[in-house]
Design a protein around this motif. Structure first.
Motif, PDB file in Angstrom:
ATOM      1  N   UNK A 265     -28.020   1.052  43.435  1.00  0.00           N
ATOM      2  CA  UNK A 265     -28.444  -0.199  43.368  1.00  0.00           C
ATOM      3  C   UNK A 265     -27.384  -1.324  43.868  1.00  0.00           C
ATOM      4  N   UNK A 266     -27.813  -2.630  43.755  1.00  0.00           N
ATOM      5  CA  UNK A 266     -26.950  -3.654  43.919  1.00  0.00           C
ATOM      6  C   UNK A 266     -27.225  -4.732  42.500  1.00  0.00           C
ATOM      7  N   UNK A 483     -15.813   1.001  57.913  1.00  0.00           N
ATOM      8  CA  UNK A 483     -14.429   0.700  57.798  1.00  0.00           C
ATOM      9  C   UNK A 483     -13.933   1.734  59.138  1.00  0.00           C
TER      10      UNK A 483
ATOM     11  N   UNK B 186     -17.738   1.641  48.584  1.00  0.00           N
ATOM     12  CA  UNK B 186     -17.353   1.588  50.173  1.00  0.00           C
ATOM     13  C   UNK B 186     -16.026   0.688  49.798  1.00  0.00           C
ATOM     14  N   UNK B 187     -14.868   1.309  50.423  1.00  0.00           N
ATOM     15  CA  UNK B 187     -13.718   0.733  50.322  1.00  0.00           C
ATOM     16  C   UNK B 187     -13.567  -0.606  51.268  1.00  0.00           C
ATOM     17  N   UNK B 188     -14.748  -0.740  51.975  1.00  0.00           N
ATOM     18  CA  UNK B 188     -14.711  -1.986  52.861  1.00  0.00           C
ATOM     19  C   UNK B 188     -14.663  -3.211  52.053  1.00  0.00           C
ATOM     20  N   UNK B 189     -15.421  -3.259  51.078  1.00  0.00           N
ATOM     21  CA  UNK B 189     -15.432  -4.402  50.114  1.00  0.00           C
ATOM     22  C   UNK B 189     -15.317  -4.294  48.707  1.00  0.00           C
ATOM     23  N   UNK B 199     -12.920  -8.970  46.882  1.00  0.00           N
ATOM     24  CA  UNK B 199     -13.874  -8.139  47.567  1.00  0.00           C
ATOM     25  C   UNK B 199     -13.960  -8.824  48.851  1.00  0.00           C
ATOM     26  N   UNK B 200     -13.513 -10.074  49.432  1.00  0.00           N
ATOM     27  CA  UNK B 200     -13.361 -10.333  50.555  1.00  0.00           C
ATOM     28  C   UNK B 200     -11.977 -10.107  51.316  1.00  0.00           C
ATOM     29  N   UNK B 203      -8.335  -7.544  57.788  1.00  0.00           N
ATOM     30  CA  UNK B 203      -8.253  -6.225  58.188  1.00  0.00           C
ATOM     31  C   UNK B 203      -6.933  -5.419  57.471  1.00  0.00           C
ATOM     32  N   UNK B 206      -8.034  -4.485  53.991  1.00  0.00           N
ATOM     33  CA  UNK B 206      -8.710  -3.234  54.073  1.00  0.00           C
ATOM     34  C   UNK B 206      -8.175  -2.048  54.193  1.00  0.00           C
ATOM     35  N   UNK B 257     -20.260  -9.697  36.322  1.00  0.00           N
ATOM     36  CA  UNK B 257     -20.095  -9.838  37.479  1.00  0.00           C
ATOM     37  C   UNK B 257     -19.495 -11.382  37.662  1.00  0.00           C
ATOM     38  N   UNK B 258     -19.226 -12.106  36.373  1.00  0.00           N
ATOM     39  CA  UNK B 258     -18.463 -13.147  36.518  1.00  0.00           C
ATOM     40  C   UNK B 258     -16.997 -13.079  36.710  1.00  0.00           C
ATOM     41  N   UNK B 262     -18.608  -8.037  42.620  1.00  0.00           N
ATOM     42  CA  UNK B 262     -20.157  -7.317  42.670  1.00  0.00           C
ATOM     43  C   UNK B 262     -20.026  -6.040  43.688  1.00  0.00           C
ATOM     44  N   UNK B 263     -20.592  -5.069  43.289  1.00  0.00           N
ATOM     45  CA  UNK B 263     -20.573  -3.516  43.918  1.00  0.00           C
ATOM     46  C   UNK B 263     -21.565  -2.765  43.658  1.00  0.00           C
ATOM     47  N   UNK B 264     -21.663  -1.751  44.270  1.00  0.00           N
ATOM     48  CA  UNK B 264     -23.068  -1.081  44.028  1.00  0.00           C
ATOM     49  C   UNK B 264     -22.985  -0.253  42.675  1.00  0.00           C
TER      50      UNK B 264
END
Lengths: 521, 521
Positions: A265-266, A483, B186-189, B199-200, B203, B206, B257-258, B262-264
């Protein structure tokens, strides 16, 4: 300041500032007609009850969205008549009774969906081009837009007016709601909708799941091509509907994991499965008398959803013949012509207060087409089911796997099969045990779905969105998200290092050999 | 039965059967000593308050877990003395002040963690081999085991006694809690913990994130080797600690999440960040007088977590010198020797009711080491922070990115730097605005974290687990989870088809050519 005094004072400041009862917000509601509206209406009425000012946009051809004393409505003209709309809709309804769905019918279903939504989209576009209405709506200064993203009108309006959007839905065709919100769905254990897989899959099932996932990606492009077209014409920088719905602040999703397979979920997904089960009313006196008179045998509830109240005469005959042979009474929402010798234990009705009837302790079995509204009402009232499936194959399959339903294809109905299934459901205690267990789990929740939906809607009003719950995946393109650029770069480094090492080795080996051979010389 | 009567009756049946007040359950609690216990104790006390019978297992060398009138404790012997345990712990504490962490220090930290947990593991093993106690505990018939999976004792006991486990934690080193529960990251974010990425990511960030994710997988093997060894000796069929914790029914995670990116998530993860902020008490009279006397300048709260109350004398001198030059009063939890000329605006204390003090409206800035307990207390009381970081680099970085803190490395402390940071924090209004905004979002939640934690604990007792929330990923191995077998099979099919097509083409071409050449002949 004396000890103990400033605690309540500080609390009061924070409470007044932010956590107190929300000042009534101004909410623009862009609903989708039909059964979609029936559960959204529950939330809308509750929001009115909590002091919010609501305006519902209603197309002039609306079937189920009517005016109300509780909220304001704005009826807007559309470029088609109610008859034309019904024709398209009847084509879909009739289609499900015609023949067993096959692979070519899948494309026919897609075509029917596109045809049906195309006409609705014309209405949507007429609304968006209605300059005087648009100016008036913008001037209202709405705090929030509540919509069902099944159609793009609401999302487009929210983006146009720069107000946060709350989505209310069960899901979107080809899982666009998950794709749009960037929610991971590993194909190894998250069954693709309509794959008829469960979350425990064999190798061939996982293989099928992956193929269907590819097919879905492809279908998404066809299903939403006209949505994408409208969106890219409206906003140059957003070119697909998927990207537009990625701006949704909160997704109120009619999910519950007693029915859905557990999956990732998110944080901005809020689950309100069973919200349509919230409120029950006593039955009208004549209905109460009919069901009460069913004695120990109880009665059967038979509906095919809010939009289908009829079926081919031949099929109906099988049901009348079967019902003639059982001791239970039957409450059937049926608008077709009954046979002359219709059995006396059957009461036909044009409309049925489904949730109220299912809550009756004498209700035994629920014959349903398997739409999620009905399924959740079955679960919350602990009524096991006979799923007469056509378009809702996936839901039917899911309930059978959970052991709380038998399924029967509409293309395969005979009197014997109906009788067999009903007898099995009524006599075998395991269905009852399982639905009671599931129902208890479903009802044992920290907060009622309706309160949760209201809470998050008010949260978005108060905080002008829910940015802290939005994953940064939205800022990545497909290559970055997976990625692939990083993996590519890593591969280049590894290959370069390997190449240099091999070159060095070869160079050294050559040196050694040349030395050896020159020595030998 | 008359209309309207059976509705409450049915409701009553379901309520009595499952949704009513939980019959007091029997809960075995296996806590982890130190700050971990401080927030778990809040839940334990609340569970007692709600009528549950609780037994807490306490090692005889315990530092912070003491007996209570509210719950029973069972003190078990361990094969080391309190002094030996403290020596190991002090080594960790002193380590953080020694020098700037570098890449070799990372391995030293790992080594220190392994050394420290090794000694605790000996205690755990002594407990598990304590046959008479084990027999007695098994005989008690506990309904649930509540534990912090930082140490494996609780999970092993739950599996041994076949009772469901509820985990209470903030996280585990190398993200084992996410790996064990099969939560996609996901390692991308999703920044790897201690990568100091947000989370931003660019390259290069990442790229670093992916490399650190590989490093973490490797570190996991080292960090938990002794856990794995114990688990595989206890249960032949479960060979790693990661697999053992995959049986956790509910994960109560101190996240919000403050503060977190934010993540799955997964359905069995319940977020109770800020649970330690739940209850506030008035300050003792002398403390109230001191902070109240701070006037408009207010006061500063200075603590380094529950386990660290001291620092090198040289470093402390910088703080005393800085505090001398500011108009604010300072409440400092410090057990070191104060200088003779300690400034009068500083009150040193051996223990501080941190949350109560932070709730005071005159509290201006919170100087903290950046542990999550302190951070959440800072957020819920809307107090911006100076993070004096050493081991909590990641938390410090995160708060700075959110704009609610300044950070200062313990390896880089000077009087000027402290003064500069404090002046900036006190004069620049942006910190206040941001922390107030974050605090409001944090406190605006559908349910209090403590109530949520109690609800899900009781849910697991009533339903003997939460199987419907467990993803099927647990039944897949690594290759299956990532669909590598399916992808491999697909590749074989594609390559075979390509090979056959190429062969056919070549065959046809050859035929054509041979015909041509024979014609020419």
């Amino acid at each position: 300041m004396s000890s103990g005094v400033w605690f309540p004072t500080l609390g009061l400041v924070i409470w007044l500032c932010c956590l107190g009862p929300t000042q009534g917000g101004k909410i623009l509601v862009v609903p989708v007609d039909g059964s979609h509206w029936l559960s959204m209406k529950i939330l809308v009425k509750e929001l009115v009850h909590r002091g919010h000012e609501i305006l519902v946009l209603v197309p002039e051809t609306s079937m189920l969205i009517h005016g109300s004393e509780k909220y304001k409505t704005e009826i807007y003209p559309v470029p088609y008549t109610k008859d034309e709309q019904e024709q398209k809709f009847n084509k879909i309804k009739e289609g499900v009774f015609l023949k067993e769905p096959g692979i070519t019918d899948l494309f026919q279903s897609v075509q029917r969906f596109v045809e049906f939504t195309t006409i609705l989209m014309e209405g949507c576009e007429r609304l968006l081009n209605n300059q005087s209405l648009m100016t008036r709506l913008r001037g209202e200064g709405f705090d929030l837009l509540l919509t069902d993203p099944f159609l793009p009108c609401g999302s487009i309006l929210a983006h146009t007016f720069s107000i946060p959007a709350v989505f209310f839905l069960r899901g979107l065709p080809c899982n666009l709601h998950l794709r749009g919100n960037r929610c991971p769905s590993p194909v190894s254990y998250v069954p693709v909708f309509s794959s008829q897989n469960s979350d425990l899959m064999t190798f061939p099932q996982r293989f099928k799941n992956m193929l269907m996932s590819f097919l879905q990606s492809f279908m998404c492009k066809i299903l939403y091509a006209h949505f994408d077209d409208l969106v890219s014409r409206k906003f140059g920088d957003i070119t697909t509907y998927k990207d537009l719905i990625s701006y949704g602040a909160i997704w109120l999703i009619r999910y519950d994991f007693v029915f859905e397979w557990p999956r990732p979920l998110l944080p901005n997904m809020v689950f309100v499965g069973g919200i349509n089960c919230a409120k029950k009313a006593p039955l009208p006196a004549d209905l109460e008398e009919f069901v009460d008179g069913s004695g120990d045998d109880g009665f059967i509830v038979f509906t095919l959803g809010s939009m289908v109240s009829n079926m081919p005469e031949e099929m109906a005959k099988h049901f009348f013949d079967a019902f003639r042979q059982i001791p239970q009474r039957v409450l059937w929402r049926y608008t077709g012509v009954p046979p002359n010798d219709a059995p006396k234990n059957v009461r036909l009705m044009k409309w049925l207060p489904q949730n109220d009837v299912l809550a009756h302790p004498k209700a035994k079995v629920f014959i349903t087409h398997g739409g999620t509204h009905g399924v959740y009402e079955g679960i919350c009232n602990a009524k096991w089911m006979l799923q007469l499936f056509a378009d809702q194959i996936e839901n039917a399959h899911r309930m059978v796997v959970r052991g709380i339903a038998e399924k029967l294809s509409v293309h395969d109905v005979t009197t014997e099969k109906i009788l067999d299934a009903l007898n099995k459901l009524i006599q075998d205690q395991s269905y009852k045990e399982k639905i009671v267990e599931l129902s208890q789990i479903h009802l044992d929740r920290p907060m009622e779905p309706l309160d949760l939906a209201v809470f998050w809607t008010e949260f978005v009003i108060k905080h002008k969105g829910a940015a802290h719950l939005r994953v940064a995946a939205h800022d990545l393109n497909w290559i970055q998200y997976h990625s692939l650029d990083v993996i590519g770069f890593l591969l280049i480094i590894v290959l370069t290092v390997l190449w240099v090492m091999i070159k060095c080795c070869l160079f050294c080996t050559r040196k050694c050999f040349s030395k050896g051979s020159s020595k030998r010389k």
